[in-house]
Design a protein around this motif. Structure first.
Motif, PDB file in Angstrom:
ATOM      1  N   GLY A   1      -8.716  -1.402  -6.674  1.00  0.00           N
ATOM      2  CA  GLY A   1      -8.284  -0.420  -5.738  1.00  0.00           C
ATOM      3  C   GLY A   1      -6.937   0.313  -6.196  1.00  0.00           C
ATOM      4  O   GLY A   1      -6.674   1.317  -6.077  1.00  0.00           O
ATOM      5  N   LEU A   2      -6.190  -0.626  -6.903  1.00  0.00           N
ATOM      6  CA  LEU A   2      -4.923  -0.186  -7.377  1.00  0.00           C
ATOM      7  C   LEU A   2      -4.938   0.924  -8.414  1.00  0.00           C
ATOM      8  O   LEU A   2      -4.744   2.102  -8.605  1.00  0.00           O
ATOM      9  CB  LEU A   2      -4.160  -1.123  -8.116  1.00  0.00           C
ATOM     10  CG  LEU A   2      -2.772  -0.707  -8.993  1.00  0.00           C
ATOM     11  CD1 LEU A   2      -1.651  -0.324  -7.857  1.00  0.00           C
ATOM     12  CD2 LEU A   2      -2.165  -2.029  -9.510  1.00  0.00           C
ATOM     13  N   CYS A   3      -6.218   0.946  -9.198  1.00  0.00           N
ATOM     14  CA  CYS A   3      -6.635   1.957 -10.309  1.00  0.00           C
ATOM     15  C   CYS A   3      -7.004   3.185  -9.500  1.00  0.00           C
ATOM     16  O   CYS A   3      -6.669   4.280  -9.992  1.00  0.00           O
ATOM     17  CB  CYS A   3      -7.632   1.438 -11.084  1.00  0.00           C
ATOM     18  SG  CYS A   3      -7.259   0.004 -12.376  1.00  0.00           S
ATOM     19  N   ILE A   4      -7.961   3.279  -8.532  1.00  0.00           N
ATOM     20  CA  ILE A   4      -8.176   4.262  -7.582  1.00  0.00           C
ATOM     21  C   ILE A   4      -7.083   5.012  -7.075  1.00  0.00           C
ATOM     22  O   ILE A   4      -6.758   6.247  -7.174  1.00  0.00           O
ATOM     23  CB  ILE A   4      -9.173   3.840  -6.642  1.00  0.00           C
ATOM     24  CG1 ILE A   4     -10.416   3.324  -7.240  1.00  0.00           C
ATOM     25  CG2 ILE A   4      -9.334   4.982  -5.468  1.00  0.00           C
ATOM     26  CD1 ILE A   4     -11.545   2.767  -6.096  1.00  0.00           C
ATOM     27  N   PHE A   5      -5.958   4.235  -6.392  1.00  0.00           N
ATOM     28  CA  PHE A   5      -4.896   4.714  -5.903  1.00  0.00           C
ATOM     29  C   PHE A   5      -4.015   5.508  -7.017  1.00  0.00           C
ATOM     30  O   PHE A   5      -3.533   6.718  -6.750  1.00  0.00           O
ATOM     31  CB  PHE A   5      -4.010   3.648  -5.344  1.00  0.00           C
ATOM     32  CG  PHE A   5      -2.776   4.169  -4.747  1.00  0.00           C
ATOM     33  CD1 PHE A   5      -2.607   4.849  -3.611  1.00  0.00           C
ATOM     34  CD2 PHE A   5      -1.561   3.828  -5.543  1.00  0.00           C
ATOM     35  CE1 PHE A   5      -1.126   5.451  -3.018  1.00  0.00           C
ATOM     36  CE2 PHE A   5      -0.245   4.293  -5.033  1.00  0.00           C
ATOM     37  CZ  PHE A   5      -0.255   4.996  -3.788  1.00  0.00           C
ATOM     38  N   CYS A   6      -4.051   5.071  -8.298  1.00  0.00           N
ATOM     39  CA  CYS A   6      -3.214   5.593  -9.182  1.00  0.00           C
ATOM     40  C   CYS A   6      -3.830   6.850  -9.654  1.00  0.00           C
ATOM     41  O   CYS A   6      -3.243   7.901 -10.061  1.00  0.00           O
ATOM     42  CB  CYS A   6      -2.884   4.691 -10.464  1.00  0.00           C
ATOM     43  SG  CYS A   6      -2.043   3.419 -10.356  1.00  0.00           S
TER      44      CYS A   6
ATOM     45  N   VAL B   1      -5.858   8.958  -7.591  1.00  0.00           N
ATOM     46  CA  VAL B   1      -5.637   9.776  -6.464  1.00  0.00           C
ATOM     47  C   VAL B   1      -4.052  10.340  -6.638  1.00  0.00           C
ATOM     48  O   VAL B   1      -3.974  11.605  -6.574  1.00  0.00           O
ATOM     49  CB  VAL B   1      -5.687   8.994  -5.200  1.00  0.00           C
ATOM     50  CG1 VAL B   1      -5.294   9.871  -4.174  1.00  0.00           C
ATOM     51  CG2 VAL B   1      -7.221   8.446  -5.092  1.00  0.00           C
ATOM     52  N   VAL B   2      -3.185   9.640  -6.804  1.00  0.00           N
ATOM     53  CA  VAL B   2      -1.801  10.030  -7.125  1.00  0.00           C
ATOM     54  C   VAL B   2      -1.771  10.896  -8.154  1.00  0.00           C
ATOM     55  O   VAL B   2      -1.156  12.142  -8.001  1.00  0.00           O
ATOM     56  CB  VAL B   2      -0.772   8.932  -7.233  1.00  0.00           C
ATOM     57  CG1 VAL B   2       0.519   9.627  -7.553  1.00  0.00           C
ATOM     58  CG2 VAL B   2      -0.817   8.142  -6.013  1.00  0.00           C
TER      59      VAL B   2
END
Length: 364
Positions: free
Chosen positions: A67-72, A74-75
């Motif tokens: 999830g953290l990787c996906i968030f990064c 997206v940003v």
């Protein structure tokens, strides 16, 4: 018929109980071992639970990491979209040496407000992009030697660059709003930042607007948007209404940016004075109003394109201007319609686009 008979032998064990060897499987049997095995069954269940819990926790950690990787990602993609969906600002490198393209001239219009003029000059002298500061003076009496000396000293002391901005007064003997757009000889920049003496635009905001202007150098780029609205049409003749700030805020549409805080190309100074219909020039002289509308119409008529509104906080350091006077909106409506009649068409182009500095936004 033969019969298979299972035989088992009993041996004494250490705790006084009997141990039995079964011939069917050859394993050692005892009640004590059976009890131990029974206890071990529950211990095995406990071990299984711990193993499953550890597996679950490792799965949760994996999901959190994913999830953290996906968030990064997206940003990162949102940041990249700023270069795909809008202007790509150009930020000059340290090796960029073209004065004409790398800096701008600040053109300040003033009238009987020396205290505000001093604040304004001091501020814009501190902006690294300012190549020169020119003050349009339209009072009957010229500026005093003391004021000239003070402002020149201020420019030298406030400048943050090794190449200090040039400072000049442009003295006019009559009070005429057309004076603010008179051609200036020996300009070293293509870009003019036109501003009133009571308007302060932070240097970082001004620099961003300059990068936007450089992406479209023949349009107007500014901070104060306005709009024209179709009021009514009779016998094929359209009548328009001048829309102020609240109109733009509510509808999100504009077709002008006012010259009280706007960038435009230096060529428009010549066009305004020499090529614009003389009837418009004379109108501004007589009415003492609407020179900013006239400039917006001139640029739109030349480009066929809308202006660009830059989002940014600006500060008005003086008292309320003419926009707060009674009947101001009615006069602006008349100016707009009279100018359109003189052009014989509507040059203004409405738009909904706004330039935003994405570096200052988390989400936009």
């Amino acid at each position: 018929m033969s019969t298979f008979i299972g035989i088992r032998e009993v041996y004494p064990n250490g705790n006084g109980s009997a141990a039995t060897i079964s011939e069917t499987n050859g394993s050692l049997y005892s009640p004590a071992k059976e009890k131990a095995a029974a206890r071990g069954f529950y211990n095995g269940r406990s071990s299984l639970f711990i193993r499953r819990l550890r597996k679950l926790l490792s799965t949760v950690k994996l999901r959190l990491l994913l999830g953290l990787c996906i968030f990064c990602v997206v940003v990162w993609m949102i940041a990249r979209l700023s270069s795909l969906t809008g202007w790509i600002p150009y930020y000059p490198s340290s090796s960029f040496t073209s004065i004409s393209r790398g800096r701008y001239t600040v053109l300040i219009n003033t009238w009987k407000r020396n205290s505000l003029l001093k604040q304004s000059v001091a501020h814009y002298a501190s902006c690294s992009g300012a190549d020169a500061i020119h003050v349009v003076w339209s009072e009957s009496n010229p500026p005093s030697d003391g004021l000239k000396a003070y402002l020149k000293k201020t420019v030298l002391s406030k400048s943050q660059t090794t190449r200090k901005p040039n400072f000049e007064f442009h003295i006019n003997g009559e009070d005429n709003l057309n004076n603010r757009f008179k051609p200036i000889r020996d300009l070293t920049t293509d870009s003019i930042f036109s501003v009133d003496d009571d308007v302060i635009v932070p240097c970082t905001t001004l620099d961003f607007a300059f990068t936007v202007w450089r992406s479209a150098p023949f349009t107007m780029v500014g901070f104060v948007p306005r709009m024209h609205w179709l009021d009514k049409e009779k016998n094929g003749v359209a009548s328009y209404k001048y829309g102020g700030w609240w109109s733009v805020w509510w509808m999100g549409t504009y077709s002008m940016v006012l010259s009280k805080a706007a960038f435009f190309h230096k060529n428009y100074l010549d066009l305004y004075t020499k090529e614009m219909p003389s009837s418009i020039y004379d109108y501004v002289t007589k009415q003492r109003n609407c020179e900013d509308i006239a400039m917006s119409l001139l640029v739109a008529n030349s480009t066929g394109a809308p202006p660009i509104w830059v989002e940014g906080k600006i500060y008005e350091i003086g008292s309320s201007g003419i926009s707060s006077l009674k009947g101001h909106s009615k006069k602006r409506n008349k100016c707009l319609n009279d100018f359109i009649s003189m052009y014989g068409k509507m040059p203004l182009v409405p738009t909904n686009v706004k330039a935003v500095d994405a570096r200052q936004k988390w989400f936009w």
